[in-house]
Design a protein around this motif. Structure first.
Motif, PDB file in Angstrom:
ATOM      1  N   ASP A 553       0.830  -1.209   0.000  1.00 18.39           N
ATOM      2  CA  ASP A 553       0.000   0.000   0.000  1.00 18.39           C
ATOM      3  C   ASP A 553       0.858   1.248   0.000  1.00 18.39           C
ATOM      4  O   ASP A 553       0.551   2.239  -0.669  1.00 18.39           O
ATOM      5  CB  ASP A 553      -0.924   0.001   1.216  1.00 18.39           C
ATOM      6  N   ALA A 554       1.930   1.192   0.743  1.00 18.55           N
ATOM      7  CA  ALA A 554       2.820   2.359   0.792  1.00 18.55           C
ATOM      8  C   ALA A 554       3.439   2.623  -0.573  1.00 18.55           C
ATOM      9  O   ALA A 554       3.575   3.787  -0.994  1.00 18.55           O
ATOM     10  CB  ALA A 554       3.903   2.124   1.838  1.00 18.55           C
ATOM     11  N   ARG A 555       3.806   1.557  -1.290  1.00 20.07           N
ATOM     12  CA  ARG A 555       4.369   1.766  -2.618  1.00 20.07           C
ATOM     13  C   ARG A 555       3.330   2.347  -3.587  1.00 20.07           C
ATOM     14  O   ARG A 555       3.649   3.172  -4.435  1.00 20.07           O
ATOM     15  CB  ARG A 555       4.913   0.437  -3.165  1.00 20.07           C
ATOM     16  N   ILE A 556       2.065   1.909  -3.440  1.00 23.10           N
ATOM     17  CA  ILE A 556       1.012   2.475  -4.288  1.00 23.10           C
ATOM     18  C   ILE A 556       0.841   3.960  -4.009  1.00 23.10           C
ATOM     19  O   ILE A 556       0.762   4.789  -4.931  1.00 23.10           O
ATOM     20  CB  ILE A 556      -0.318   1.730  -4.062  1.00 23.10           C
ATOM     21  N   ASP A 562       4.145  10.314  -6.914  1.00 20.56           N
ATOM     22  CA  ASP A 562       5.194  10.562  -7.910  1.00 20.56           C
ATOM     23  C   ASP A 562       4.620  10.886  -9.281  1.00 20.56           C
ATOM     24  O   ASP A 562       5.250  11.629 -10.051  1.00 20.56           O
ATOM     25  CB  ASP A 562       6.120   9.345  -8.011  1.00 20.56           C
ATOM     26  N   HIS A 563       3.450  10.333  -9.611  1.00 14.73           N
ATOM     27  CA  HIS A 563       2.912  10.508 -10.956  1.00 14.73           C
ATOM     28  C   HIS A 563       1.667  11.387 -10.968  1.00 14.73           C
ATOM     29  O   HIS A 563       0.932  11.404 -11.954  1.00 14.73           O
ATOM     30  CB  HIS A 563       2.571   9.146 -11.572  1.00 14.73           C
ATOM     31  N   SER A 564       1.419  12.095  -9.912  1.00 17.00           N
ATOM     32  CA  SER A 564       0.232  12.964  -9.880  1.00 17.00           C
ATOM     33  C   SER A 564       0.307  14.052 -10.936  1.00 17.00           C
ATOM     34  O   SER A 564      -0.698  14.418 -11.548  1.00 17.00           O
ATOM     35  CB  SER A 564       0.083  13.578  -8.480  1.00 17.00           C
ATOM     36  N   ALA A 565       1.519  14.587 -11.157  1.00 14.95           N
ATOM     37  CA  ALA A 565       1.655  15.636 -12.179  1.00 14.95           C
ATOM     38  C   ALA A 565       1.366  15.072 -13.565  1.00 14.95           C
ATOM     39  O   ALA A 565       0.720  15.727 -14.399  1.00 14.95           O
ATOM     40  CB  ALA A 565       3.063  16.236 -12.123  1.00 14.95           C
ATOM     41  N   LEU A 566       1.851  13.868 -13.839  1.00 11.33           N
ATOM     42  CA  LEU A 566       1.597  13.252 -15.137  1.00 11.33           C
ATOM     43  C   LEU A 566       0.117  12.990 -15.345  1.00 11.33           C
ATOM     44  O   LEU A 566      -0.440  13.255 -16.419  1.00 11.33           O
ATOM     45  CB  LEU A 566       2.381  11.943 -15.253  1.00 11.33           C
ATOM     46  N   MET A 567      -0.546  12.458 -14.312  1.00 11.39           N
ATOM     47  CA  MET A 567      -1.946  12.083 -14.457  1.00 11.39           C
ATOM     48  C   MET A 567      -2.904  13.247 -14.327  1.00 11.39           C
ATOM     49  O   MET A 567      -4.096  13.108 -14.611  1.00 11.39           O
ATOM     50  CB  MET A 567      -2.309  11.009 -13.415  1.00 11.39           C
ATOM     51  N   SER A 568      -2.416  14.399 -13.897  1.00  9.91           N
ATOM     52  CA  SER A 568      -3.313  15.536 -13.704  1.00  9.91           C
ATOM     53  C   SER A 568      -3.957  15.982 -15.006  1.00  9.91           C
ATOM     54  O   SER A 568      -5.031  16.590 -15.007  1.00  9.91           O
ATOM     55  CB  SER A 568      -2.540  16.705 -13.085  1.00  9.91           C
ATOM     56  N   ILE A 569      -3.336  15.667 -16.148  1.00 17.30           N
ATOM     57  CA  ILE A 569      -3.912  16.065 -17.440  1.00 17.30           C
ATOM     58  C   ILE A 569      -5.249  15.386 -17.694  1.00 17.30           C
ATOM     59  O   ILE A 569      -6.104  15.902 -18.420  1.00 17.30           O
ATOM     60  CB  ILE A 569      -2.901  15.760 -18.571  1.00 17.30           C
ATOM     61  N   LEU A 570      -5.445  14.228 -17.057  1.00 13.43           N
ATOM     62  CA  LEU A 570      -6.699  13.495 -17.263  1.00 13.43           C
ATOM     63  C   LEU A 570      -7.875  14.150 -16.563  1.00 13.43           C
ATOM     64  O   LEU A 570      -9.034  13.803 -16.833  1.00 13.43           O
ATOM     65  CB  LEU A 570      -6.550  12.048 -16.791  1.00 13.43           C
ATOM     66  N   LYS A 706      -0.507   4.817 -16.805  1.00 10.58           N
ATOM     67  CA  LYS A 706      -0.141   4.847 -15.388  1.00 10.58           C
ATOM     68  C   LYS A 706      -1.380   4.808 -14.509  1.00 10.58           C
ATOM     69  O   LYS A 706      -1.406   4.116 -13.472  1.00 10.58           O
ATOM     70  CB  LYS A 706       0.694   6.092 -15.111  1.00 10.58           C
ATOM     71  N   TYR A 707      -2.420   5.550 -14.893  1.00 13.94           N
ATOM     72  CA  TYR A 707      -3.650   5.544 -14.098  1.00 13.94           C
ATOM     73  C   TYR A 707      -4.237   4.137 -14.053  1.00 13.94           C
ATOM     74  O   TYR A 707      -4.654   3.669 -12.980  1.00 13.94           O
ATOM     75  CB  TYR A 707      -4.654   6.511 -14.718  1.00 13.94           C
ATOM     76  N   THR A 896       3.428 -12.616  -0.250  1.00 16.57           N
ATOM     77  CA  THR A 896       4.497 -12.417  -1.221  1.00 16.57           C
ATOM     78  C   THR A 896       4.800 -10.939  -1.409  1.00 16.57           C
ATOM     79  O   THR A 896       3.950 -10.071  -1.219  1.00 16.57           O
ATOM     80  CB  THR A 896       4.081 -13.010  -2.568  1.00 16.57           C
ATOM     81  N   TYR A 897       5.993 -10.671  -1.877  1.00 17.53           N
ATOM     82  CA  TYR A 897       6.417  -9.309  -2.138  1.00 17.53           C
ATOM     83  C   TYR A 897       5.870  -8.861  -3.489  1.00 17.53           C
ATOM     84  O   TYR A 897       5.519  -9.696  -4.316  1.00 17.53           O
ATOM     85  CB  TYR A 897       7.947  -9.238  -2.104  1.00 17.53           C
ATOM     86  N   PRO A 898       5.822  -7.597  -3.716  1.00 22.10           N
ATOM     87  CA  PRO A 898       5.200  -7.124  -4.950  1.00 22.10           C
ATOM     88  C   PRO A 898       5.725  -7.757  -6.217  1.00 22.10           C
ATOM     89  O   PRO A 898       4.999  -7.905  -7.180  1.00 22.10           O
ATOM     90  CB  PRO A 898       5.478  -5.630  -4.935  1.00 22.10           C
ATOM     91  N   ASN A 899       6.999  -8.124  -6.295  1.00 15.11           N
ATOM     92  CA  ASN A 899       7.486  -8.685  -7.555  1.00 15.11           C
ATOM     93  C   ASN A 899       6.884 -10.052  -7.858  1.00 15.11           C
ATOM     94  O   ASN A 899       7.068 -10.576  -8.928  1.00 15.11           O
ATOM     95  CB  ASN A 899       9.006  -8.788  -7.539  1.00 15.11           C
ATOM     96  N   GLN A 900       6.150 -10.655  -6.914  1.00 14.49           N
ATOM     97  CA  GLN A 900       5.468 -11.918  -7.143  1.00 14.49           C
ATOM     98  C   GLN A 900       3.975 -11.722  -7.415  1.00 14.49           C
ATOM     99  O   GLN A 900       3.255 -12.675  -7.555  1.00 14.49           O
ATOM    100  CB  GLN A 900       5.633 -12.859  -5.934  1.00 14.49           C
ATOM    101  N   SER A 901       3.541 -10.509  -7.474  1.00 11.02           N
ATOM    102  CA  SER A 901       2.105 -10.267  -7.657  1.00 11.02           C
ATOM    103  C   SER A 901       1.916  -9.143  -8.654  1.00 11.02           C
ATOM    104  O   SER A 901       2.693  -8.193  -8.699  1.00 11.02           O
ATOM    105  CB  SER A 901       1.453  -9.890  -6.322  1.00 11.02           C
ATOM    106  N   SER A 902       0.860  -9.282  -9.447  1.00  8.05           N
ATOM    107  CA  SER A 902       0.538  -8.233 -10.411  1.00  8.05           C
ATOM    108  C   SER A 902      -0.014  -6.997  -9.727  1.00  8.05           C
ATOM    109  O   SER A 902      -0.163  -5.957 -10.347  1.00  8.05           O
ATOM    110  CB  SER A 902      -0.499  -8.760 -11.409  1.00  8.05           C
ATOM    111  N   TYR A 903      -0.294  -7.088  -8.458  1.00  4.05           N
ATOM    112  CA  TYR A 903      -0.866  -5.946  -7.745  1.00  4.05           C
ATOM    113  C   TYR A 903       0.156  -4.855  -7.563  1.00  4.05           C
ATOM    114  O   TYR A 903      -0.155  -3.677  -7.552  1.00  4.05           O
ATOM    115  CB  TYR A 903      -1.412  -6.435  -6.413  1.00  4.05           C
ATOM    116  N   TYR A 904       1.397  -5.230  -7.422  1.00  2.00           N
ATOM    117  CA  TYR A 904       2.429  -4.233  -7.190  1.00  2.00           C
ATOM    118  C   TYR A 904       3.198  -4.000  -8.457  1.00  2.00           C
ATOM    119  O   TYR A 904       3.712  -4.912  -9.062  1.00  2.00           O
ATOM    120  CB  TYR A 904       3.393  -4.697  -6.093  1.00  2.00           C
ATOM    121  N   LYS A 905       3.272  -2.796  -8.881  1.00  2.00           N
ATOM    122  CA  LYS A 905       4.065  -2.416 -10.034  1.00  2.00           C
ATOM    123  C   LYS A 905       4.860  -1.174  -9.677  1.00  2.00           C
ATOM    124  O   LYS A 905       4.327  -0.236  -9.085  1.00  2.00           O
ATOM    125  CB  LYS A 905       3.165  -2.121 -11.247  1.00  2.00           C
ATOM    126  N   GLN A 906       6.123  -1.195 -10.037  1.00  2.00           N
ATOM    127  CA  GLN A 906       6.979  -0.065  -9.692  1.00  2.00           C
ATOM    128  C   GLN A 906       6.618   1.142 -10.542  1.00  2.00           C
ATOM    129  O   GLN A 906       6.300   1.005 -11.689  1.00  2.00           O
ATOM    130  CB  GLN A 906       8.455  -0.459  -9.908  1.00  2.00           C
TER     131      GLN A 906
END
Length: 906
Positions: A553-556, A562-570, A706-707, A896-906
């Motif tokens: 959750d913290a990584r999400i 980190d990407h709020s500026a990129l996604m703000s255009i939407l 990204k969204y 499992t750690y995020p690299n073992q699940s599709s839920y976590y993406k860097q």
């Protein structure tokens, strides 16, 4: 002075015209042969259904056979209807001597001019030709019956003679040749006779027009032209060809040669097949009429020449007219007195004007009179032409025998349909190719998007626009914070449930330890830690899952920041406001931007108009095909199907031409637009604008990607927490059941220990069986007589009860994806436990009792608390691995750690 036009004697011939008598026929029965053919070829039921049509044909033939009706118009309608019926019969009923055809019908008709001559044939062509002849005859009778003393009467008479000419022309072109095949035929329906009668009727129609022209007081020149055309018509009726060379040759000869021409006309009626076929009065009438109107033409034309003071030609024309009348009067056999009287009066007028013209020329003009052979032909024009009978006699709209469709007609219809489909398909492909070409060319030139951008009406590509709208409908980036808060809330709820469950087990273990310390060896039930090991392991795994989920959750949340500026255009509404604008040039040397833009817009509007025209043309093709039903025409056509197909398919030619013109105009317009767009691009620096716009498109696409990635991770997390909450709630219920069972056991053991300490006798319990696995049936009193003195027994070596069927089987839970794998099942083989408590929901945990004396060690407290009890946490010794259902979140490994699940993406 010139003689007045009213001095002409042509008016005296108003009643001198010819009408034709109808052909006669014999009675014939069409009903029975036609009905038998339908019954044999189709079915008796079909014959019954067509009974009315057969009766109609029978009645029509009977009416044709009888004496003509009192009114010619009624007779005319009868003949037209019967001819249409014959056309329908011809394509459905083969009438011939062949044995497979209708060979019992014999048509017989008599010649109209020679009543003793007759023709009989076993085909319908003779019948059709005779009906057409009679139709022309009836029209001539209608024309003759009109009152030609009035303008309206002459107009109606002219119309009737025109219709008669049309009927004879239709006979000549469509039926005469077929009816003349074979040995049995008559002259009156031959091609030569039909052509002669057509010209005779046209001559009489033109005469009516001439009479009206005289009555209206037209100029002598117009009267001369009309009169000249009458002469030409009468010449044709006498058998001369219609070539202009023959007419001019006859006009250049002298007055004697004029007489010879009419002798040739007379000779045309005396050669086969018309030789001796017409009455002498007919031939004389035609000769006198031709001479009369030729002289009348010369007379009228001479009056016009006199006004122009062309005296020499006037004298020549008058002499030519006098010569024609003189020759005609030499053979007046059978001529009507009125016609001869008219010739005499006209001749007198011609002589009077000739004398006057000769005197004026001798005294004043002194012109040399030309020879008649040197004169140019008199000008002429026709005021009438044969009526087109195709529509009048068209039987394609008739419903008679419509249900009978021969195989040949069905095959022909199928072939024509294929021809039409081929035309439609070819033209539709051209239209589609034209529209596709326009779309591709405009896309290559970035039109009309660049024009719209200049006006501030930017647009996104349709697919990108749909993706942005889907993001905005789901809440957009602004709604991600609320979803993150849902993750936090669900994680907190799961942690609280886990803590509450652990506290339940800890409290029960603490109380068990207190009683064990209090009663010592008398407290023989197993320790809580040995019974709750699987539960504790599962709770530990859940705690590990929650810890790792919190890290995810913290990584999400970090990715959102980190990407709020990129996604703000939407979040821009409308999204087009984020696109760059196409600006006008800051400086302009000639200020032609508006003109260039205006010309480009005009061209685009023209291109749009062409596109709309293509759509309309395609609709016209489809509508024309929908209405194109030629089956009735096939069923009435007596000619070649191929000729009919060529005629009918030509209906589509004008649309095909319009399509070709549209495609050609579009190609020219696209070339013009390309040149205009190049100029537009250069002035407005369109390449830089396209680059910035493409960059913005890519930014929007990256923001959407990204969204969607973050949204997918959040949804997976929400699903994980909801499923984990159900699993923890399930295990909490299991723990509650376990604690309740232990409480019941605890209360019973306390009671037993207290009785032992009070010295109570348990002999009865031993007699009925101590706690060795023998259970009383449900409903028996819970009594266990004591057998002998109790012996101290080691709890570790106490006998194990038989395996029991578990009372509670937890439901299989779904696998949790993303946050971790479910923990493994806890239903592995368990050691048997001595207590089988009854599930008593809500039973309070009993308070600790006062210290009692230890009970004899011979008693076994691992027996059921009440009859029939089976518990899920005991008596598992006899179970095989995997016999219990797989509980939720029995994961073999921690979360499992995020690299073992599709839920976590860097």
């Amino acid at each position: 002075m010139a003689a007045s036009p009213s001095s002409s004697s042509v008016a005296a011939t108003t009643n001198i015209m010819l009408a034709i008598y109808e052909k006669k026929t014999s009675s014939i029965d069409l009903y029975r042969p036609l009905r038998n053919y339908i019954s044999l070829t189709y079915s008796e039921r079909e014959a019954f259904n067509l009974e009315d049509d057969l009766e109609t044909v029978k009645q029509l033939r009977s009416d044709v056979e009888r004496v003509p009706d009192p009114t010619p118009s009624t007779r005319r309608d009868l003949l037209q209807n019967y001819f249409k019926a014959l056309c329908l019969i011809e394509t459905r009923f083969p009438i011939s001597p062949d044995k497979d055809h209708i060979n019992t019908v014999m048509f017989l008709w008599f010649d109209a001019f020679k009543q003793k001559q007759k023709a009989s044939q076993q085909n319908i062509h003779l019948e059709k030709a005779a009906v057409l002849f009679n139709l022309g005859a009836v029209y001539s009778q209608i024309g003759l019956s009109c009152d030609r003393t009035t303008v309206e009467g002459r107009r109606l008479a002219s119309h009737s003679f025109i219709a008669a000419a049309g009927a004879f022309a239709y006979l000549r072109d469509n039926a005469a040749t077929k009816a003349s095949v074979g040995s049995s035929t008559t002259v009156d329906i031959s091609v030569e006779c039909a052509g002669m009668l057509e010209r005779l009727m046209l001559a009489q129609a033109q005469e009516c027009v001439f009479e009206n022209t005289i009555a209206k007081g037209s100029t002598p020149g117009v009267c001369a032209k009309i009169s000249r055309q009458l002469v030409v018509s009468f010449r044709f009726s006498c058998g001369f060809t219609t070539s202009q060379s023959n007419i001019r040759a006859f006009l250049v000869i002298d007055v004697i040669e004029v007489g010879l021409y009419y002798e040739e006309a007379l000779g045309a009626l005396n050669v086969a097949p018309l030789k001796d076929h017409f009455d002498k009065a007919w031939v004389t009438h035609v000769q006198l009429k031709a001479a009369l109107f030729y002289a009348e033409a010369c007379y009228r034309y001479s009056l016009e020449l006199h006004e122009k003071e062309e005296i020499a030609e006037e004298i020549a024309r008058l002499k030519s007219g006098i010569s024609a009348l003189t020759e005609a009067k030499k053979s007046p056999k059978g001529a009507a007195a009125q016609l001869l009287d008219a010739i005499s009066k006209l001749e007198a007028n011609l002589h009077r004007n000739l004398d006057r013209a000769v005197k004026e020329n001798d005294r004043v003009y002194l012109m040399r009179v030309p020879s008649p052979s040197s004169l140019p032909p008199l000008p002429a024009f026709s005021m009438v032409k044969p009526m087109a009978m195709n529509e009048v006699l068209d039987a394609s709209k008739e419903k008679m025998f419509a249900s009978l469709v021969p195989d040949s007609s069905a095959k022909a219809l199928s072939r024509y349909t294929e021809m039409v489909d081929d035309v439609i398909r070819t033209q539709a492909e051209k239209l589609q190719q034209g529209s596709e070409l326009t779309r591709v060319r405009l896309k290559e030139m970035d039109l009309p998007d660049s024009i719209l951008a200049l006006e501030g009406n930017m647009t996104l590509p349709a697919d990108l626009k749909e993706e942005v709208e889907a993001v905005q409908i789901s809440g957009g980036p602004a709604a991600l914070e609320a979803e993150l808060q849902q993750l936090r809330d669900l994680r907190r709820v799961n942690q609280e449930l886990l803590v509450q469950t652990e506290e339940l087990l800890q409290k029960e273990a603490t109380e068990d330890a207190q009683f064990r310390s209090q009663f010592g060896t008398r407290w023989t039930r197993p320790q809580s830690s040995t019974l709750t090991k699987n539960l504790q392991d599962r709770l530990n795994r859940f705690a590990g899952n929650l810890k790792q989920a919190a890290e995810s959750d913290a990584r999400i949340e970090r990715s959102v920041r980190d990407h709020s500026a990129l996604m703000s255009i939407l979040d821009r509404r409308p999204i087009e406001s984020a696109l760059p604008t196409l600006a006008r040039p800051i400086m302009s040397l000639d200020a032609t931007e508006d003109a260039i833009v205006g010309a480009l817009k005009q061209s685009l509007r023209q291109l749009e108009t062409l596109g709309a025209q293509r759509a309309g043309l395609e609709d016209m093709l489809k509508e024309m095909k929908r209405k194109d039903d030629i089956l009735p025409k096939l069923m009435t056509s007596a000619g070649s199907y191929e000729d009919l197909f060529r005629k009918e398919i030509s209906k589509y030619d004008h649309i095909c031409e319009e399509i070709a013109q549209n495609i050609e105009a579009q190609e020219q317009l696209l070339m013009q637009i390309q040149a205009q767009n190049e100029e537009f691009s250069a002035i407005f620096n369109l390449e830089d604008y396209k680059a910035s716009r493409e960059k913005c498109y890519k930014q929007i696409q990256a923001a959407i990607a990204k969204y969607r990635e973050i949204k997918e991770n959040i949804n997976e997390g929400l699903k994980f927490y909801v499923t984990l909450q159900d699993a923890i709630t399930n295990i909490k219920q299991q723990c509650s059941d376990f604690v309740m069972t232990r409480n019941i056991q605890c209360r019973e053991m306390i009671e037993d220990v207290q009785r032992q300490m009070a010295g109570l006798n348990f002999q009865d319990r031993k007699t009925s069986g101590s706690y060795d696995g023998s259970y009383p049936t449900v409903g028996q009193p819970h009594q266990t007589p004591r057998t002998s003195a109790p012996q101290q027994r080691d709890p570790q070596n106490s006998p194990q009860p038989h395996p029991q069927t578990p009372y509670y089987r937890p439901l299989e839970q779904p696998m949790v994806h993303g946050y971790g794998h479910p923990p493994p099942p806890y239903g592995n083989p368990q050691p048997s436990h001595p207590y089988q408590p009854a599930p008593a929901p809500g039973a309070p945990y009993p308070p600790p009792q006062a210290q009692q004396q230890p009970l004899p060690p011979s008693h076994e407290y691992g027996q059921p608390a009440y009859p029939g009890w089976r518990g899920p946490y005991y008596n598992a010794h006899g179970q095989q691995p995997g016999s219990f259902p797989r509980p939720p979140y029995a994961a073999p490994a921690p979360y499992t750690y995020p690299n073992q699940s599709s839920y976590y993406k860097q």
